[in-house]
Scaffold this motif. Structure first.
Motif, PDB file in Angstrom:
ATOM      1  N   ALA A   1      25.378  55.677  17.776  1.00 11.28           N
ATOM      2  CA  ALA A   1      25.169  54.227  17.691  1.00 11.28           C
ATOM      3  C   ALA A   1      23.716  53.910  18.013  1.00 11.28           C
ATOM      4  CB  ALA A   1      26.088  53.500  18.666  1.00 11.28           C
ATOM      5  N   ILE A   2      23.226  52.839  17.382  1.00 10.26           N
ATOM      6  CA  ILE A   2      21.895  52.322  17.690  1.00 10.26           C
ATOM      7  C   ILE A   2      22.097  50.975  18.361  1.00 10.26           C
ATOM      8  CG2 ILE A   2      19.692  51.553  16.740  1.00 10.26           C
ATOM      9  CD1 ILE A   2      20.166  53.511  14.426  1.00 10.26           C
ATOM     10  N   HIS A   3      21.715  50.874  19.626  1.00  7.79           N
ATOM     11  CA  HIS A   3      21.944  49.641  20.381  1.00  7.79           C
ATOM     12  C   HIS A   3      20.857  48.602  20.133  1.00  7.79           C
ATOM     13  CE1 HIS A   3      25.390  51.343  22.336  1.00  7.79           C
ATOM     14  NE2 HIS A   3      24.685  52.376  22.785  1.00  7.79           N
ATOM     15  N   SER A   4      19.604  49.032  20.033  1.00  5.84           N
ATOM     16  CA  SER A   4      18.525  48.069  19.783  1.00  5.84           C
ATOM     17  C   SER A   4      17.320  48.799  19.188  1.00  5.84           C
ATOM     18  CB  SER A   4      18.115  47.359  21.068  1.00  5.84           C
ATOM     19  OG  SER A   4      17.500  48.264  21.967  1.00  5.84           O
TER      20      SER A   4
ATOM     21  N   SER B   1      16.892  52.249  21.178  1.00  5.36           N
ATOM     22  CA  SER B   1      17.812  52.612  22.244  1.00  5.36           C
ATOM     23  C   SER B   1      19.071  53.108  21.546  1.00  5.36           C
ATOM     24  CB  SER B   1      18.115  51.407  23.136  1.00  5.36           C
ATOM     25  OG  SER B   1      19.039  51.764  24.125  1.00  5.36           O
ATOM     26  N   ILE B   2      19.306  54.424  21.624  1.00  4.87           N
ATOM     27  CA  ILE B   2      20.393  55.027  20.850  1.00  4.87           C
ATOM     28  C   ILE B   2      21.383  55.728  21.775  1.00  4.87           C
ATOM     29  CG2 ILE B   2      19.018  55.311  18.771  1.00  4.87           C
ATOM     30  CD1 ILE B   2      18.551  58.206  19.518  1.00  4.87           C
ATOM     31  N   GLU B   3      22.585  55.900  21.238  1.00  5.62           N
ATOM     32  CA  GLU B   3      23.612  56.668  21.934  1.00  5.62           C
ATOM     33  C   GLU B   3      23.896  57.898  21.078  1.00  5.62           C
ATOM     34  OE1 GLU B   3      27.933  55.967  24.049  1.00  5.62           O
ATOM     35  OE2 GLU B   3      27.146  54.476  22.674  1.00  5.62           O
ATOM     36  N   VAL B   4      23.805  59.073  21.686  1.00  2.00           N
ATOM     37  CA  VAL B   4      23.960  60.322  20.944  1.00  2.00           C
ATOM     38  C   VAL B   4      25.086  61.163  21.532  1.00  2.00           C
ATOM     39  CG1 VAL B   4      21.524  60.347  20.318  1.00  2.00           C
ATOM     40  CG2 VAL B   4      22.260  61.599  22.315  1.00  2.00           C
TER      41      VAL B   4
END
Length: 173
Positions: A50-53, A70-73
């Motif tokens: 996901a890419i949060h911002s 700001s990513i979630e990996v």
């Protein structure tokens, strides 16, 4: 006054200084100092979940703008396989589903850092290899196939015979 009486005080001072220096070195080697633990650095394959911002900020000292994500990996390999991690990315622009190498660092005080490394390029490299083989076979025919076989044989001999023997100390000739 004899020469011995003049030199003797200097010799005594020299011995005294030598003994004091030896005592200081021995005492310092037996003090209980904190043991330095090395940082742990590993590189794992990861995928963007996901890419949060995404923000555009100037690079300090220049007029150039850069994207900061700001990513979630999800970590795909290593001892933290399957974990989700939040990472700030200012290195390369990533999209959801992109696979890349994640740099992991754990300092001796327990603080962990994650950073985006290089993109995972193996599928592209395999595609280029397949294209190369197809072009060589198309234009070279049977000669191209024989050339590819001899190229592969030469590389195998270099990697598994010549280099190990050189590393073992045998003359390459």
């Amino acid at each position: 006054m004899s020469l011995g009486r003049v030199i003797m005080p200097f010799m005594i001072k020299g011995y005294f200084l030598g003994i004091m220096l030896l005592a200081a070195v021995l005492a310092a080697s037996h003090l209980h100092a904190a043991e330095l633990l090395p940082d742990i650095q590993e590189i794992w394959k990861a995928r963007v979940e996901a890419i949060h911002s995404t923000q555009r900020q100037p690079i300090p000292g220049t007029d150039t703008m850069q994207d900061i994500q700001s990513i979630e990996v999800r970590i795909l390999e290593g001892r933290k396989e399957g974990q989700l991690v939040a990472v700030d990315n200012d290195y390369l622009k990533l999209g959801v589903g992109d696979v890349f190498y994640l740099n992991y660092t754990r300092q001796s005080d327990g603080i962990e850092y994650y950073a985006v490394g290089e993109p995972y390029r193996l599928p592209w490299l395999l595609g280029l290899l397949a294209l190369f083989v197809a072009v060589v076979v198309f234009f070279g025919g049977i000669q191209g196939i024989r050339g590819l076989i001899s190229l592969i044989g030469s590389l195998l001999l270099i990697m598994y015979v010549l280099l190990p023997q050189i590393l073992a100390g045998v003359s390459p000739i």
